[in-house]
Design an enzyme around this catalytic site. Structure first.
Site, PDB file in Angstrom:
ATOM      1  N   SER A 188      -1.485  29.669  14.147  1.00  0.00           N
ATOM      2  CA  SER A 188      -2.078  31.000  14.027  1.00  0.00           C
ATOM      3  C   SER A 188      -1.683  31.699  12.730  1.00  0.00           C
ATOM      4  CB  SER A 188      -1.709  31.821  15.265  1.00  0.00           C
ATOM      5  OG  SER A 188      -2.539  32.945  15.411  1.00  0.00           O
TER       6      SER A 188
ATOM      7  N   ASP B  13      -7.520  28.987  18.191  1.00  0.00           N
ATOM      8  CA  ASP B  13      -6.149  29.379  17.900  1.00  0.00           C
ATOM      9  C   ASP B  13      -5.187  28.733  18.902  1.00  0.00           C
ATOM     10  OD1 ASP B  13      -3.750  30.835  17.590  1.00  0.00           O
ATOM     11  OD2 ASP B  13      -4.837  32.607  16.933  1.00  0.00           O
TER      12      ASP B  13
END
Length: 580
Positions: free
Chosen positions: A101, A434
């Protein structure tokens, strides 16, 4: 007692490790031959760094640095950590850097640096501060990039996220590609980078599917080895996104750049309502751009004004995605369309849709809205338009919002005969997301049997539970029968509100794990100050950090390294002796 390993994700008809004749796709255990060479050469650099500190050994341990997710907070903190590791000489002992991320935003920027740039990461840190301070973000550059991205067949909300949200926060766009790092990595001059995502197809419901991890390295991208019984499936990084069928390359597409990869890794989808609102606000900026209103960019031939219709459609899709009341939006849309012969059919369909809406479920409603979009969009309007690329971008974004389409890429395993799992081979596309939705730290990509790390330095920038990544990794390892040091969950629970700056986990098997929570008793002083820090640096903060806030965050993250320098070096030295 460990749980029984899950059913194999990859059942191959050929011997694991055998590549197809084009060598674009590979099914193998552990790391690739290319990565083995890179790790071997990096090992020589590690050995030299150890010897400079008086640690005499024939072979250094495999040290992996994990940097977690956490939006812009993670990107800045990651920079601070790596700068301090470099300053103390510890980064030269690191074999892998694996990011999730927001930390990948920093990693991508650093891996555009030359070898000389890696020798002094302080310069990269100063450049980061300059970008954030000067707000080097350009609306028209973002718009042009989005119009170009919308020309691709695999355009998705990830493209929108890349050139709006990630560009807006980081103030940086990069045409550099991950495969460009190959020369540095194979020479061992930099730690080998691993960018982590997960596959939406394998993440069913809220269950954090063990098979879902999808990694990007300079050599290969794909599903990582799972446990000791399941090989991974990979495509060469330059060909990731190209079209394959039956294991053969059908159409080569350009490799995606770092700007896209950062958006893919950091799509921050944990809070859908916030994400939708952000997309909605940014979309409105594009629609209300003053220069657009002064020109004929929105006003189409024959007096047709698409602006209001497009905006109402977008609001309708956003309302649908956030489970709001769609009826007021439908009424506004119908009013806007009424009286315009170009949209008679669409307006009539709105009436029908309004009547059916309350009698259908979510999936059926999505189909109805999809049909509305088809009836609304007129091909001849695009053909008459002087700004067809702009309209195409707006339209594709509306469609992606309805379907909530993220991370679309061609499935390199489509109809692959050597893979029996139909979840992997059945669809032409796959959707990557993600990895913060999984563990928020890339433990599964550096643990045995994938990369056999001897010591893991885990810098955790996660908001909320400072030990979530540790406890979830322990659960993951039990499910896959992978050695992981014992975790005293009762103690961690007691420390959750005010953790210390370093925790060491080690056992008879598996790697030594050193865990560093971002905000802690050492760099903050008390639970109250820790709580205030999290409010200041919350993950979904969409306004700019002040210069003072950036400097303080860098200072806090560096302190976690500096205060624990001796503990880190002592453990590396101990493990070096064990491998000599």
């Amino acid at each position: 007692m460990t749980d029984k390993p899950q059913q194999a994700a990859f059942t191959t008809k050929s011997r694991p490790g055998k590549q197809n004749e084009r060598s674009d796709i590979s099914v193998h255990f552990g790391i690739s031959e290319e990565e083995k060479v890179a790790v071997q050469n990096r090992g020589k650099k590690v050995l030299m760094a150890l010897q400079k500190l008086g640690i005499n050994t024939k072979k250094g341990p495999v040290v992996s640095v994990l940097v977690s997710g956490g939006g812009l907070r993670a990107a800045i903190a990651c920079q601070g950590v790596l700068t301090e590791l470099s300053h103390l000489g510890i980064l030269d002992m690191v074999t892998y850097i694996a990011g999730v991320s927001g930390s990948t935003w920093c990693m991508a920027s650093l891996y555009t640096q030359s070898d000389d740039g890696w020798k002094d990461l302080w310069k990269a840190e100063c450049e980061l501060q300059r970008r954030l301070r000067e707000n080097s973000w350009d609306f028209f550059i973002a718009l042009n990039k989005l119009c170009k991205a919308a020309e691709r067949d695999d355009y998705s909300l990830t493209d929108f996220w890349s050139h709006s949200f990630v560009y807006y926060l980081t103030k940086e766009l990069m045409d550099f590609r991950l495969s460009h790092v190959k020369h540095q990595s194979v020479m061992g001059t930099v730690p080998y980078p691993i960018f982590a995502t997960i596959s939406q197809e394998l993440k069913i419901g809220e269950k954090k599917n063990l098979k879902a991890w999808f990694e990007f390295t300079p050599d290969w991208a794909g599903y990582s080895t799972l446990g000791y019984s399941e090989p991974g499936a990979y495509v060469s990084t330059p060909h990731c996104g190209s079209k394959f069928e039956g294991g053969k390359l059908i159409k080569q597409e350009p490799e995606r750049d770092f700007s896209y990869l950062r958006a893919l890794c950091g799509s921050a989808l944990a809070d859908k309502d916030i994400v939708v609102q952000y997309i909605k606000d940014f979309f409105k900026k594009f629609m209300d751009l003053e220069s657009m209103q002064r020109s004929v960019l929105i006003a189409e031939p024959d007096g047709i004004n698409l602006k209001d219709i497009l905006e109402e459609l977008f609001n309708l899709m956003a309302t649908f995605q956030t489970d709001g009341d769609c009826l007021p939006s439908l009424a506004k849309l119908q009013h806007t369309m009424s009286g315009d012969k170009n949209f008679d059919e669409a307006a009539a369909y709105v009436t029908k849709l309004t009547e059916l809406l309350s009698r259908t479920d979510k999936d059926e409603q999505r189909q109805l809205f999809h049909e509305l979009l088809i009836k609304t969009w007129k091909k001849d309007l695009m053909e008459k338009s002087h700004i067809s690329s702009y309209l195409n971008f707006l339209w594709k974004t509306i469609c992606c919002l309805l379907s909530w389409t993220w991370g679309t890429t061609n499935n390199f395993l489509y109809k692959a005969e050597d893979i029996e799992d139909k979840h992997l081979t059945g669809g032409q596309n796959l959707h990557l997301m993600d990895a913060g939705l999984a563990i928020n730290s890339a433990y599964p990509l550096v643990l045995p049997p994938v990369r056999n790390s001897d010591i893991i330095l885990s810098f955790d920038f996660s908001e909320g539970d400072p030990f979530m990544t540790i406890t979830e990794t322990e659960n993951y390892c039990k499910s896959c029968n992978i050695p992981f040091p014992p975790v005293d969950k009762d103690r961690l629970k007691q420390d959750a509100d005010a953790p210390w700056d370093c925790y060491v986990f080690e056992g008879e098997k598996g790697p030594v794990v050193m865990h560093f929570p971002l905000f802690n008793r050492v760099n903050c002083g008390s639970a109250g100050i820790i709580k205030e820090k999290w409010k200041t640096y919350e993950t979904f903060r969409f306004r700019d950090y002040s210069d003072d806030e950036v400097i303080q965050l860098l200072k806090d993250s560096k302190l976690n390294v500096n205060k624990n320098k001796d503990r880190i070096l002592a453990k590396i030295s101990e493990l070096s002796k064990a491998t000599s």
